[in-house]
Enzyme design. Structure first.
Site, PDB file in Angstrom:
ATOM      1  N   HIS A  57       5.293  -5.821  21.094  1.00 37.26           N
ATOM      2  CA  HIS A  57       3.951  -5.363  21.465  1.00 37.26           C
ATOM      3  C   HIS A  57       3.756  -3.894  21.115  1.00 37.26           C
ATOM      4  O   HIS A  57       3.228  -3.115  21.901  1.00 37.26           O
ATOM      5  CB  HIS A  57       3.717  -5.567  22.970  1.00 37.26           C
ATOM      6  CG  HIS A  57       3.669  -7.000  23.385  1.00 37.26           C
ATOM      7  ND1 HIS A  57       3.673  -7.388  24.714  1.00 37.26           N
ATOM      8  CD2 HIS A  57       3.628  -8.151  22.660  1.00 37.26           C
ATOM      9  CE1 HIS A  57       3.627  -8.702  24.778  1.00 37.26           C
ATOM     10  NE2 HIS A  57       3.598  -9.189  23.543  1.00 37.26           N
TER      11      HIS A  57
ATOM     12  N   VAL B 240       0.851  -1.191   0.000  1.00 42.26           N
ATOM     13  CA  VAL B 240       0.000   0.000   0.000  1.00 42.26           C
ATOM     14  C   VAL B 240       0.884   1.237   0.000  1.00 42.26           C
ATOM     15  O   VAL B 240       1.734   1.411   0.879  1.00 42.26           O
ATOM     16  CB  VAL B 240      -0.930   0.005   1.222  1.00 42.26           C
ATOM     17  CG1 VAL B 240      -1.675   1.334   1.323  1.00 42.26           C
ATOM     18  CG2 VAL B 240      -1.920  -1.151   1.133  1.00 42.26           C
TER      19      VAL B 240
ATOM     20  N   HIS C 227      -0.390  -9.319  26.517  1.00 43.34           N
ATOM     21  CA  HIS C 227       0.244  -9.431  25.208  1.00 43.34           C
ATOM     22  C   HIS C 227      -0.742  -8.943  24.154  1.00 43.34           C
ATOM     23  O   HIS C 227      -1.947  -8.884  24.392  1.00 43.34           O
ATOM     24  CB  HIS C 227       0.695 -10.865  24.954  1.00 43.34           C
ATOM     25  CG  HIS C 227       1.843 -11.288  25.835  1.00 43.34           C
ATOM     26  ND1 HIS C 227       2.955 -11.942  25.359  1.00 43.34           N
ATOM     27  CD2 HIS C 227       2.054 -11.141  27.166  1.00 43.34           C
ATOM     28  CE1 HIS C 227       3.798 -12.180  26.358  1.00 43.34           C
ATOM     29  NE2 HIS C 227       3.263 -11.704  27.470  1.00 43.34           N
TER      30      HIS C 227
END
Length: 597
Positions: free
Chosen positions: A527, A244, A571
């Site tokens: 994360h 993209v 998480h």
């Protein structure tokens, strides 16, 4: 309604194309930019309506033939190659000017195809703290349950109301190796009581337990399962090997009407959206797509020659991540760890054959063992930085209530981790680890563009350990984790020393001894979040509203962990699924409103 430039606009804000100048094969109702964890959920849920035509654009390849995606134990072989985004941070002062590799899955399914498979949802209070309509702890836990089909085991004391039983994501508890069972005993003896399913219930902030995994019958289950195999639908088009570039924005009142992409051969192709575009490219790439589209901080965009269409200074800011520190230990007792299955003699070939033939054994699962959450108030109460820090009523200096853990501990059943951990115990040695993870980090980083080139990775500065409070809490967490191993009932008599043998962290007694170790060894837990954050209408840093809509642009949403205003204590895999579910719900609400006009 009014007709404008070949499109019909209606009062609901939805738009439908009647494209006389476009190839209908390039026109869809919804375009999802990113075939990772959340993006696949959004696409799969939208395609439940057979009247909707959905396009998923994925920069990487299809995952159907990627063995190291389906074979859980092959996770690290997806890194440092074409199946990895290969993002590396800028040098960061808080960790000794080190750079940290931020591996992310670059294939259909994204990081759900190479992560640790862990289902750790966080605390319900984490999401209540966002203070946003539709995102309370109860609502968000329900969204995560919707994705799941949980498969219980007789030994696991599951909380049945905390799991889902009809979603495409298959989960099950992990059968512990002996070392992990011993570490459970050590957690309990050091004051962290056992609650089997605490990482699903979201209501225990100080205790240990077992973590369900996104593995079933020896195979990893991923976001791609929402749009492939039994959930493939004829109204979904999966466009892989396509990057993209930017979102097409049209009209005086800006609306997203399509996506400009770069194909593998370098050519450009534009896809058109009748209704909405959803960016699900992750916490590093979603802000990059917005910025290349002219949505971001005006001054930064203009320096790169990108005309600013919407001045949103929060794009790419507020980057958060959970830092972890590995502490490895050697034991002379054979049979406790699983090292022998992969590092000793020719056992890896036997292990691989076991998976190929039976989808069982070491490679059918991920070698994380037992887990715990911990509150750190008592351990830190005499530390001046903690004691004297400003705090809100009922909150600690990290902004957390007693319902929310400050840190997580998790363990490995053998030696291993990110690729810098390469001192493998090949000479019939045995190793395991205790890992300390920091929650509620105070440090914030940034994502910026190198250029307007869509093939260039963004510049990522995680700014790890820039805040002294992060150093304080993480170093004390390491001290506590080491005490659990060295003093705990299950492990105090089995440790020979640290691993590799040239390290001596098993002898550290004070928090101050841990600080240099933390700065040298702290690394990402993968994360990343917060770079396209939701917020209230009066929040100048908010990129999105509570329905995930980009401010100042109609028909454009973001759905991945970049939308988190604050990083939860858990998480990010299960929240990514939940965010995808919530995005699809919000879009379906728009369908219902439209049908009433």
């Amino acid at each position: 309604m009014r007709l404008l430039s070949g499109r019909i606009y209606c009062r609901s804000g939805h738009v439908s194309f009647y494209p006389d100048q476009f190839d209908m094969s390039d026109t869809f109702d919804y375009i999802v930019c990113g075939g990772g964890t959340a993006g696949c959920v959004v696409a799969g849920r939208l395609a439940e309506n057979p009247g909707m035509k959905v396009l998923v654009i994925e920069a990487g390849q299809h995952s159907k033939d990627l063995e190291n995606v389906h074979m859980t134990g092959g996770w690290s072989n997806n890194f440092d190659s074409e199946t990895d985004w290969n993002i590396v941070t800028s040098p960061m002062r808080g960790v000794g000017d080190r750079q940290v590799k931020l591996s992310r899955g670059r294939f259909l399914g994204g990081s759900s195809g190479c992560n640790g498979t862990l289902c750790i949802r966080g605390s319900k209070q984490d999401y209540d703290d966002w203070g946003l309509d539709g995102w309370s702890g109860e609502e968000f836990f329900a969204a995560m349950r919707k994705s799941e089909t949980f498969h219980p085991k007789k030994w696991f004391k599951a909380d049945p109301n905390s799991h889902g039983y009809s979603g495409p994501l298959h989960t099950e508890p992990h059968d512990l190796a002996p070392i992990a069972s011993l570490l459970i005993d050590s957690f309990v003896s050091e004051g962290l009581p056992l609650h089997h399913d605490m990482f699903s219930t979201g209501d225990v902030s100080h205790g240990c337990g077992h973590v369900p995994r996104t593995v079933y019958k020896g195979l990893r289950t991923t976001g791609a399962d929402f749009i492939t195999n039994g959930y493939h639908r004829s109204n979904i088009t999966i466009q892989t090997d396509t990057t993209v570039d930017r979102i097409v924005l049209e009209g005086d009142e800006l609306r997203a009407t399509g996506v400009v992409t770069r194909l593998a051969d370098g050519t450009t192709r534009t896809f058109h959206a009748r209704k909405e575009v959803v960016i699900s490219s992750g916490a590093y790439c979603s802000p990059a797509v917005l910025m290349r589209s002219g949505i971001g901080a005006r001054e930064e965009l203009e320096q790169l020659g990108i005309p600013c269409k919407v001045d949103l200074p929060g794009v790419g800011k507020n980057l958060m991540d959970h830092l972890i520190v590995f502490m490895f230990y050697e034991t002379e007792k054979a049979g406790l760890t699983t090292d022998h299955l992969v590092y000793h003699d020719d056992n890896f070939e036997k292990t691989y054959k076991q998976w190929k033939d039976h989808k069982s054994g070491f490679l059918s699962t991920f070698p994380f063992g037992s887990f715990a959450f911990a509150r750190m108030d008592e351990r830190l109460k005499h530390e001046p930085l903690w004691r004297d820090a400003p705090r809100r009523p009922g909150r600690d200096p990290m902004g957390l209530t007693p319902k929310q853990p400050n840190v997580e501990f998790f363990t490995t059943e053998c030696y291993g981790g990110p690729k810098q951990y390469d001192q493998f115990p090949v000479n019939h040695q045995h190793a395991f680890s205790m890992i300390a993870e920091l929650f509620a980090p105070q440090s914030r980083g940034t994502v910026t563009l190198q250029s307007a080139d869509p093939t260039a990775n963004p510049i990522v500065d995680c700014n790890y350990l820039a805040d002294p409070m992060d150093v304080l809490v993480l170093s004390e967490a390491c001290r506590f984790g080491n005490e659990i191993v060295m003093n705990g009932a299950g492990t105090k008599d089995i440790v020979k020393g640290s691993w590799p043998p040239n390290l001596t962290h098993h002898t550290y007694q004070t928090r101050e001894e841990w600080v240099p170790y933390v700065k040298e060894h702290a690394t990402t837990c993968y994360h990343a979040a917060g770079t396209c954050a939701m917020g209230q209408d009066d929040d100048p840093k908010a990129v999105l509203d509570s329905k995930l809509r980009v401010r100042g642009v109609a028909g454009l949403r973001v759905a991945d962990c970049s939308v988190m205003p604050a990083l939860h204590g858990g998480h990010t895999q299960m929240p990514a699924y939940g965010i995808g579910e919530r995005c699809a719900d919000f879009i379906k609400e728009s369908w219902r409103r439209t049908s009433m006009l």
